[in-house]
Enzyme design. Structure first.
Site, mmCIF file in Angstrom:
data_model
loop_
_atom_site.group_PDB
_atom_site.id
_atom_site.type_symbol
_atom_site.label_atom_id
_atom_site.label_comp_id
_atom_site.label_asym_id
_atom_site.label_seq_id
_atom_site.Cartn_x
_atom_site.Cartn_y
_atom_site.Cartn_z
ATOM 1 N N ASP A 163 34.587 34.944 24.514
ATOM 2 C CA ASP A 163 34.086 33.959 25.467
ATOM 3 C C ASP A 163 32.818 34.465 26.134
ATOM 4 O OD1 ASP A 163 35.350 35.900 27.127
ATOM 5 O OD2 ASP A 163 37.169 34.711 27.134
ATOM 6 N N ASP A 199 48.620 32.811 34.799
ATOM 7 C CA ASP A 199 49.046 31.438 34.542
ATOM 8 C C ASP A 199 49.231 31.167 33.047
ATOM 9 O OD1 ASP A 199 46.427 31.483 33.713
ATOM 10 O OD2 ASP A 199 45.731 29.870 35.030
ATOM 11 N N HIS A 223 46.936 31.778 30.600
ATOM 12 C CA HIS A 223 45.746 31.405 29.833
ATOM 13 C C HIS A 223 45.313 32.537 28.903
ATOM 14 C CE1 HIS A 223 43.327 33.354 33.177
ATOM 15 N NE2 HIS A 223 42.642 33.770 32.124
ATOM 16 N N GLU A 254 42.480 27.394 30.012
ATOM 17 C CA GLU A 254 43.348 27.276 31.174
ATOM 18 C C GLU A 254 44.554 26.386 30.850
ATOM 19 O OE1 GLU A 254 42.828 29.010 33.763
ATOM 20 O OE2 GLU A 254 40.682 29.337 34.072
#
Length: 260
Positions: free
Chosen positions: A67, A136, A138, A143
């Site tokens: 990324d 979370d 991800h 996300e």
């Protein structure tokens, strides 16, 4: 999916580094997908130690970025390109010619995303993709509720993610609002996925990833769909796994030739 429970982050880093080393011994020009952040640093440190000791020749390795921030100027020290060059490419004795990543400074970001997806395919695909995991669930910057079929694309960072990343910048206001990330569908095309998670803060996300249902609300759970996915966790990150003893037993009984 294989789950390997190790004592600590250093043990996880060494285990994964040896897996990468075995891959490079079999395939000198393997394309390695790398992640940024603090979690994978023990992997890169162990891999660098093997190269510097002469135990591994990594000169043919190719490095692919997972990324990138959108809008940071070229050469910004916190662009993920700069981080990967600093933490992976240079320590392994490679040059920028061995590196590929998306152009976060492109005027046409969508075109840059599509170009990176195409470049990965034209390079023969990623042989081994390293992943971290957010609290979370991800992976990359996919996300919760990201499409499980998503391709490389632009994503808007959540407030929590920007706050988490603010420690790398002089001011929270400097943290970009957008990133380019390989999509979950893109990530799943790698031949081997290796996720490292350490610390109690990742325990719930690990449990949901490994033992929960495949669901977009936990993007990492998509690893359950992959034919060769390995999750390496330290004792703290494994603390909420109901099947921890089973995972320990199966790994202890695994043939040496099988690897991870």
């Amino acid at each position: 999916m294989e789950v390997v429970i190790v004592q600590d982050a250093a043990a996880g880093g060494e285990l994964i580094a040896e897996t990468i080393a075995d891959l490079l011994r079999r395939k000198h020009d393997a394309l390695l997908g790398v992640a940024t952040g603090s979690t994978p640093l023990p992997i890169y440190q162990a891999l660098t130690a093997k190269v510097r000791s002469g135990a591994l020749d990594a000169s043919g390795a190719r490095i692919a970025q997972l990324d990138e921030y959108v809008g940071l100027p070229a050469g910004h020290p916190e662009s993920y390109r700069s981080v990967v060059l600093r933490e992976v490419v240079e320590p392994l004795g490679l040059t920028e010619d061995a590196f590929m990543g998306p152009d976060g400074a492109a005027e046409d970001v969508q075109a840059a995303c599509e170009a990176y997806d195409l470049a990965l395919a034209q390079a023969g695909g990623v042989d081994l993709q390293l992943l971290g995991i957010g609290t979370d669930g991800h992976i990359g910057f996919n996300e919760p509720c990201s499409s499980l079929a998503s391709r490389t694309r632009i994503k808007t960072l959540t407030r929590q993610t920007r706050e988490d990343n603010a420690r790398f910048f002089d001011s929270p206001d400097e943290v970009p609002h957008h990133v380019i990330t390989q999509g979950i569908g893109t990530i799943l095309e790698a031949r081997h996925l290796v996720l490292l998670a350490t610390g109690e803060g990742k325990a719930e996300a690990v449990a949901q990833t490994v033992e929960g249902p495949v669901a977009a609300v936990v993007p990492a759970s998509a690893l359950q769909l992959h034919p060769h996915a390995t999750v390496v966790v330290d004792e703290a990150a494994a603390s909420k796994l109901k099947l921890a003893e089973y995972f320990r037993a199966t790994y202890a009984s695994k043939p040496d030739w099988q690897g991870i």
